[in-house]
Write an enzyme that holds these catalytic residues in place. Structure first.
Site, PDB file in Angstrom:
ATOM      1  CB  CYS A   1      36.865  34.276  39.248  1.00  0.00           C
ATOM      2  SG  CYS A   1      37.754  35.350  38.251  1.00  0.00           S
ATOM      3  CG  LEU A   2      35.223  38.862  44.520  1.00  0.00           C
ATOM      4  CD1 LEU A   2      34.052  39.375  43.393  1.00  0.00           C
ATOM      5  CD2 LEU A   2      34.565  38.713  45.691  1.00  0.00           C
TER       6      LEU A   2
END
Length: 152
Positions: free
Chosen positions: A88-89
């Site tokens: 999750c970036l």
């Protein structure tokens, strides 16, 4: 390098090989120059210090208009990385821009290891642990580093 690759990918790949990012090893796969084997050293002063994390990175046909696909193949205890290794970036999702490069993505992942963000989790159980008992979460992350990221 295959002749059918866009110039940009060839230039980025050449730069990754000739000017490696400290703590990051990125090598294109022999049979597919859009597929990279990545190793990121766990950042100093983080629960991941001393670990060697393996990732795979794939450049889709739409690259650079679409973000690379990246995932950890080494197990890691981190609120922003799930059990499947997905990350999750923001730069891999809504903050992707064609101005960014493979190198930028790898530096962002390295930074994420230094600064987990339990407020934007992908692994909710890990994020809850991080919020409720950070010391315990950090100790678990260190244990997983020793167990799964010892360089093998």
């Amino acid at each position: 390098m295959s002749g059918g690759l866009p110039r940009r990918i060839m230039k980025e790949t050449q730069r990754l090989v000739t000017e490696p990012v400290p703590g990051i090893d990125a090598k294109p796969h022999d049979n597919n120059a859009r597929y990279f084997k990545i190793t990121i050293d766990g950042p100093k002063d983080s629960p991941y210090e001393g670990g060697k994390y393996h990732l795979e990175l794939f450049l889709p046909e739409e690259y650079p208009m679409a973000a690379p696909k990246v995932r950890f193949t080494t197990k890691i205890y981190h609120p922003n990385i799930d059990k499947l290794g997905r990350i999750c970036l923001d730069v891999l999702k809504d903050k992707w821009s064609p101005a960014l490069q493979i190198r930028t993505v790898l530096l962002s992942i390295q930074a994420l290891l230094s600064a987990p963000n339990p407020d934007d989790p992908l692994a909710n159980d890990v994020a809850e642990q991080w919020k409720s008992n950070e010391d315990q979460a950090v100790e678990t992350a260190r244990a997983w580093t020793r167990l799964y990221a010892n360089g093998n």
